[in-house]
Design an enzyme around this catalytic site. Structure first.
Site, short mmCIF file in Angstrom:
data_model
loop_
_atom_site.label_atom_id
_atom_site.label_comp_id
_atom_site.label_asym_id
_atom_site.label_seq_id
_atom_site.Cartn_x
_atom_site.Cartn_y
_atom_site.Cartn_z
N ASP A 1 45.15 32.10 40.09
CA ASP A 1 44.08 31.97 41.07
C ASP A 1 43.98 30.54 41.61
O ASP A 1 43.68 30.33 42.79
CB ASP A 1 42.74 32.41 40.47
N HIS B 1 41.13 38.29 45.46
CA HIS B 1 42.33 39.12 45.40
C HIS B 1 42.38 40.23 46.45
O HIS B 1 41.35 40.77 46.84
CB HIS B 1 42.44 39.77 44.02
N TYR C 1 36.35 48.70 37.99
CA TYR C 1 36.90 48.93 39.34
C TYR C 1 37.45 50.34 39.46
O TYR C 1 38.01 50.87 38.50
CB TYR C 1 38.12 48.03 39.59
N LYS D 1 38.07 49.52 47.30
CA LYS D 1 37.76 49.15 45.93
C LYS D 1 36.27 49.37 45.68
O LYS D 1 35.43 48.98 46.50
CB LYS D 1 38.09 47.66 45.81
C1 LIG Z 1 44.80 43.99 38.61
C2 LIG Z 1 45.83 44.40 37.55
C3 LIG Z 1 46.36 43.49 36.68
N1 LIG Z 1 47.27 43.86 35.78
C4 LIG Z 1 47.79 42.86 34.83
C5 LIG Z 1 48.41 41.64 35.45
C6 LIG Z 1 48.07 40.54 34.48
O1 LIG Z 1 49.06 40.46 33.47
C7 LIG Z 1 46.77 40.98 33.85
C8 LIG Z 1 45.56 40.27 34.45
O2 LIG Z 1 45.65 40.40 35.85
P1 LIG Z 1 44.79 39.48 36.81
O3 LIG Z 1 44.82 38.07 36.34
O4 LIG Z 1 45.23 39.75 38.22
O5 LIG Z 1 43.33 40.08 36.54
P2 LIG Z 1 42.01 39.84 37.41
O6 LIG Z 1 42.00 38.43 37.87
O7 LIG Z 1 40.87 40.32 36.66
O8 LIG Z 1 42.31 40.78 38.66
C9 LIG Z 1 41.25 41.44 39.29
O9 LIG Z 1 40.47 40.49 39.98
C10 LIG Z 1 39.42 41.02 40.77
C11 LIG Z 1 38.76 39.87 41.50
C12 LIG Z 1 39.83 42.15 41.63
O10 LIG Z 1 39.37 42.32 42.76
C13 LIG Z 1 40.73 43.15 41.00
O11 LIG Z 1 41.24 44.05 41.95
C14 LIG Z 1 41.85 42.48 40.26
O12 LIG Z 1 42.71 41.84 41.19
O13 LIG Z 1 46.68 42.38 34.06
C15 LIG Z 1 47.71 45.16 35.67
O14 LIG Z 1 48.58 45.50 34.85
N2 LIG Z 1 47.17 46.09 36.52
C16 LIG Z 1 46.24 45.75 37.45
O15 LIG Z 1 45.76 46.65 38.22
#
Ligand SMILES: Cc1cn([C@H]2C[C@H](O)[C@@H](COP(=O)(O)OP(=O)(O)O[C@H]3O[C@@H](C)C(=O)[C@@H](O)[C@H]3O)O2)c(=O)[nH]c1=O
Length: 178
Positions: A165, A61, A131, A71
């Site tokens: 993903d 990401h 994070y 980050k």
């Molecule tokens: C990242 C993020 C997600 N969300 C929401 C979106 C979605 O409905 C839910 C889960 O999001 P994701 O599937 O993107 O979660 P995730 O896959 O855990 O996303 C994370 O992955 C790793 C590898 C990173 O590097 C992080 O910065 C972040 O991108 O949470 C937020 O509200 N705020 C946030 O900052």
């Protein structure tokens, strides 16, 4: 804390000091003064954590400029294989990656500069990953590259991956200005 440069510009491995006594463990993961001393971003805007089961792979990401961010990543429970890959358009190390094990046990953090995509594989039964990011979440600028598109051997046959993903394109489609 001991901040160590890696072969990738803007990516640092941080060995945090671990204090142990009869009660348990104490680990400091952020100190503004030390981060500034090493030229690292110290003005973080958001913090969040995820909990993942074994073989869960999240990534790779990043947020598009101008919403891109530094980050800081560390683990408070379990163990992960953490990976950052350079996607900066004009970078001499474009496509190169850095990987390390982060765990509660080793008390390490990974600091990832702008221009990298980030992801991890959970190695333990469960892992809590924390994070700090230097910009807030911007859903319309939050994107990624496919975890299996940049030559990294994750040593896992069938990771558990989100639909989002799994839908990401290869690294060659993602180049961001450095
Ligand atoms: C990242 C993020 C997600 N969300 C929401 C979106 C979605 O409905 C839910 C889960 O999001 P994701 O599937 O993107 O979660 P995730 O896959 O855990 O996303 C994370 O992955 C790793 C590898 C990173 O590097 C992080 O910065 C972040 O991108 O949470 C937020 O509200 N705020 C946030 O900052």
């Amino acid at each position: 804390m001991n901040i160590i440069e890696t072969e990738l510009e803007g990516v640092f491995e941080i060995k945090n000091k671990k204090f142990e006594d009869q009660r348990g463990v104490f680990i400091k993961t952020f100190h503004e003064g030390v981060f500034k001393e090493y030229g690292l971003e110290a003005d973080f805007k958001e913090s969040f954590f995820s909990i993942s089961k074994k073989d869960v792979l999240r990534g790779m990401h990043f947020q598009m400029p101008p919403h891109d961010h530094e980050k800081l990543v560390y683990v408070t429970c379990g163990e992960i294989l953490d990976v950052a890959v350079d996607i900066r358009e004009d970078s001499l190390t474009y496509g190169q990656y850095f990987s390390t094990i982060l765990s509660q046990e080793n008390a390490k953090s990974l600091y990832i500069g702008k221009g990298y995509a980030h992801g991890f594989l959970t190695l333990s039964e469960n892992a809590t990953v924390v994070y700090l990011t230097s910009t807030v979440h911007s859903p319309e600028n939050d994107t990624g590259i496919h975890w299996d598109s940049f030559g990294f051997d994750w040593h896992v046959k069938k990771p558990i991956v989100s639909e989002r993903d799994a839908s990401f394109q290869k690294i060659s489609y993602a180049k961001i200005g450095s």
